[in-house]
Write a protein that holds these residues in place. Structure first.
Motif, PDB file in Angstrom:
ATOM      1  N   ASP A  45       0.811  -1.218   0.000  1.00  0.00           N
ATOM      2  CA  ASP A  45       0.000   0.000   0.000  1.00  0.00           C
ATOM      3  C   ASP A  45       0.847   1.271   0.000  1.00  0.00           C
ATOM      4  O   ASP A  45       0.325   2.369  -0.040  1.00  0.00           O
ATOM      5  CB  ASP A  45      -0.971   0.006   1.172  1.00  0.00           C
ATOM      6  CG  ASP A  45      -0.278   0.104   2.526  1.00  0.00           C
ATOM      7  OD1 ASP A  45       0.965   0.182   2.572  1.00  0.00           O
ATOM      8  OD2 ASP A  45      -0.985   0.106   3.544  1.00  0.00           O
ATOM      9  N   HIS A 104       2.158   2.702   2.229  1.00  0.00           N
ATOM     10  CA  HIS A 104       1.897   3.482   3.453  1.00  0.00           C
ATOM     11  C   HIS A 104       1.219   4.819   3.147  1.00  0.00           C
ATOM     12  O   HIS A 104       1.505   5.838   3.769  1.00  0.00           O
ATOM     13  CB  HIS A 104       3.195   3.685   4.243  1.00  0.00           C
ATOM     14  CG  HIS A 104       3.941   2.400   4.466  1.00  0.00           C
ATOM     15  ND1 HIS A 104       3.491   1.423   5.341  1.00  0.00           N
ATOM     16  CD2 HIS A 104       5.068   1.908   3.902  1.00  0.00           C
ATOM     17  CE1 HIS A 104       4.323   0.392   5.313  1.00  0.00           C
ATOM     18  NE2 HIS A 104       5.281   0.657   4.443  1.00  0.00           N
ATOM     19  N   GLY A 105       0.315   4.787   2.181  1.00  0.00           N
ATOM     20  CA  GLY A 105      -0.454   5.986   1.847  1.00  0.00           C
ATOM     21  C   GLY A 105       0.258   6.963   0.937  1.00  0.00           C
ATOM     22  O   GLY A 105      -0.314   7.979   0.539  1.00  0.00           O
ATOM     23  N   GLU A 106       1.500   6.671   0.585  1.00  0.00           N
ATOM     24  CA  GLU A 106       2.261   7.561  -0.284  1.00  0.00           C
ATOM     25  C   GLU A 106       2.053   7.163  -1.757  1.00  0.00           C
ATOM     26  O   GLU A 106       1.759   6.019  -2.059  1.00  0.00           O
ATOM     27  CB  GLU A 106       3.752   7.493   0.050  1.00  0.00           C
ATOM     28  CG  GLU A 106       4.088   7.950   1.462  1.00  0.00           C
ATOM     29  CD  GLU A 106       3.778   9.412   1.698  1.00  0.00           C
ATOM     30  OE1 GLU A 106       4.020  10.220   0.781  1.00  0.00           O
ATOM     31  OE2 GLU A 106       3.282   9.749   2.790  1.00  0.00           O
ATOM     32  N   TYR A 147      -1.753   4.869  -5.896  1.00  0.00           N
ATOM     33  CA  TYR A 147      -1.953   4.793  -4.452  1.00  0.00           C
ATOM     34  C   TYR A 147      -2.549   3.443  -4.073  1.00  0.00           C
ATOM     35  O   TYR A 147      -3.434   2.931  -4.763  1.00  0.00           O
ATOM     36  CB  TYR A 147      -2.913   5.889  -3.976  1.00  0.00           C
ATOM     37  CG  TYR A 147      -2.355   7.286  -4.080  1.00  0.00           C
ATOM     38  CD1 TYR A 147      -1.619   7.837  -3.033  1.00  0.00           C
ATOM     39  CD2 TYR A 147      -2.563   8.052  -5.220  1.00  0.00           C
ATOM     40  CE1 TYR A 147      -1.108   9.125  -3.126  1.00  0.00           C
ATOM     41  CE2 TYR A 147      -2.056   9.344  -5.318  1.00  0.00           C
ATOM     42  CZ  TYR A 147      -1.327   9.874  -4.262  1.00  0.00           C
ATOM     43  OH  TYR A 147      -0.822  11.142  -4.360  1.00  0.00           O
ATOM     44  N   GLY A 148      -2.078   2.918  -2.956  1.00  0.00           N
ATOM     45  CA  GLY A 148      -2.679   1.729  -2.357  1.00  0.00           C
ATOM     46  C   GLY A 148      -2.428   0.456  -3.126  1.00  0.00           C
ATOM     47  O   GLY A 148      -1.809   0.459  -4.197  1.00  0.00           O
ATOM     48  N   GLN A 194      -9.335   9.677   0.931  1.00  0.00           N
ATOM     49  CA  GLN A 194      -9.463   8.463   1.734  1.00  0.00           C
ATOM     50  C   GLN A 194      -8.911   7.252   0.990  1.00  0.00           C
ATOM     51  O   GLN A 194      -8.308   6.362   1.589  1.00  0.00           O
ATOM     52  CB  GLN A 194     -10.927   8.226   2.114  1.00  0.00           C
ATOM     53  CG  GLN A 194     -11.124   7.050   3.058  1.00  0.00           C
ATOM     54  CD  GLN A 194     -12.572   6.846   3.454  1.00  0.00           C
ATOM     55  OE1 GLN A 194     -13.482   7.472   2.909  1.00  0.00           O
ATOM     56  NE2 GLN A 194     -12.805   5.948   4.390  1.00  0.00           N
ATOM     57  N   LYS A 223      -6.433   7.130  -0.862  1.00  0.00           N
ATOM     58  CA  LYS A 223      -4.979   7.140  -0.842  1.00  0.00           C
ATOM     59  C   LYS A 223      -4.421   6.425   0.385  1.00  0.00           C
ATOM     60  O   LYS A 223      -3.358   5.806   0.309  1.00  0.00           O
ATOM     61  CB  LYS A 223      -4.454   8.582  -0.872  1.00  0.00           C
ATOM     62  CG  LYS A 223      -4.764   9.326  -2.159  1.00  0.00           C
ATOM     63  CD  LYS A 223      -4.245  10.750  -2.074  1.00  0.00           C
ATOM     64  CE  LYS A 223      -4.554  11.522  -3.354  1.00  0.00           C
ATOM     65  NZ  LYS A 223      -4.048  12.911  -3.280  1.00  0.00           N
ATOM     66  N   THR A 224      -5.120   6.521   1.499  1.00  0.00           N
ATOM     67  CA  THR A 224      -4.559   6.037   2.761  1.00  0.00           C
ATOM     68  C   THR A 224      -5.316   4.869   3.390  1.00  0.00           C
ATOM     69  O   THR A 224      -4.763   4.154   4.215  1.00  0.00           O
ATOM     70  CB  THR A 224      -4.522   7.184   3.790  1.00  0.00           C
ATOM     71  OG1 THR A 224      -5.856   7.703   3.964  1.00  0.00           O
ATOM     72  CG2 THR A 224      -3.603   8.305   3.329  1.00  0.00           C
ATOM     73  N   ASP A 225      -6.557   4.671   3.009  1.00  0.00           N
ATOM     74  CA  ASP A 225      -7.387   3.620   3.597  1.00  0.00           C
ATOM     75  C   ASP A 225      -7.318   2.375   2.708  1.00  0.00           C
ATOM     76  O   ASP A 225      -7.910   2.335   1.631  1.00  0.00           O
ATOM     77  CB  ASP A 225      -8.834   4.115   3.722  1.00  0.00           C
ATOM     78  CG  ASP A 225      -9.745   3.147   4.465  1.00  0.00           C
ATOM     79  OD1 ASP A 225      -9.541   1.916   4.350  1.00  0.00           O
ATOM     80  OD2 ASP A 225     -10.669   3.618   5.143  1.00  0.00           O
ATOM     81  N   ASN A 251      -9.465   1.474  -0.597  1.00  0.00           N
ATOM     82  CA  ASN A 251      -8.696   1.415  -1.840  1.00  0.00           C
ATOM     83  C   ASN A 251      -9.002   0.123  -2.586  1.00  0.00           C
ATOM     84  O   ASN A 251      -9.240   0.138  -3.798  1.00  0.00           O
ATOM     85  CB  ASN A 251      -7.202   1.525  -1.525  1.00  0.00           C
ATOM     86  CG  ASN A 251      -6.338   1.551  -2.760  1.00  0.00           C
ATOM     87  OD1 ASN A 251      -6.041   0.511  -3.330  1.00  0.00           O
ATOM     88  ND2 ASN A 251      -5.927   2.743  -3.172  1.00  0.00           N
TER      89      ASN A 251
END
Length: 197
Positions: A69, A71-73, A80-81, A125, A127-129, A133
């Motif tokens: 993922d 880490h959301g970056e 992303y993800g 969301q 991008k990081t969840d 994703n």
């Protein structure tokens, strides 16, 4: 649909870590879910929600990101993800690949936005969840199938054109190569431990 290369009996993907998780813990035990368990369940529920074969969804994710993922970056390729949902701005292209600025409006560079619209989810969301994703990636893959076939194919072999389209590669050879690789993952199975464990 390609001929001959896809075995009829697909190897079972062994999961995000390739380990079997025991369900023998006492019912009263309050143990937090391991990240791989959360991610595994996300593939299961997203596949069920959008009618995508779970093993296909996992194979696509493996081919895109090896289930990472980041880490959301944002990855170096702009995604992303674990479903590599892409969002690349004209400014990013201007800074990193000036010759490609003319492609800034290409839909394949904005799959994050498209997937967010399909699932009515905030793009930030996605991008990081990890769970959202994966859900959005499943929605996007199902949407590709609907655009091509008018609905979800019944046979896993018949998802091939949607997988090729999901690659985002504008060149037919590149899209076909991606789909071939995904189906190789299906045929052989894959196992790895992600950076989150």
């Amino acid at each position: 649909m390609r001929a001959g290369r896809l075995p009829r009996a697909l190897a079972v993907l062994t999961g995000v870590t390739g380990l079997l998780v025991s369900a023998a813990a006492p019912a009263f035990a309050e143990t937090p879910e391991r990240p791989d368990t959360v991610q595994q369940r996300a593939y299961e529920s997203a596949a069920a929600e959008f009618g995508v074969p779970q093993q296909l969804l996992m194979a696509v994710s493996f081919q895109l990101t090896r289930w990472e993922d980041h880490h959301g970056e944002q990855s170096k390729a702009g995604g992303y993800g674990p479903m590599h949902l892409v969002e690349v701005s004209a400014e990013q292209l201007r800074e990193q690949h000036p010759k490609l600025v003319r492609y800034a409006d290409e839909p394949s560079l904005h799959t994050l936005t498209e997937a967010a619209e399909l699932t009515d989810t905030d793009p930030e969301q996605l991008k990081t969840d990890v769970v959202q994703n994966i859900r959005a990636g499943a929605a996007l893959l199902a949407h590709r199938a609907e655009e091509i076939d008018g609905g979800a194919p019944e046979e896993i072999d018949d998802w091939y054109p949607a997988v090729a389209e999901f690659s985002g590669d504008a060149q037919a050879d590149g899209a076909q190569s991606f789909a071939d690789d995904v189906y190789d993952v299906l045929g052989q199975g894959r196992a790895r431990t992600t950076s989150s464990g």
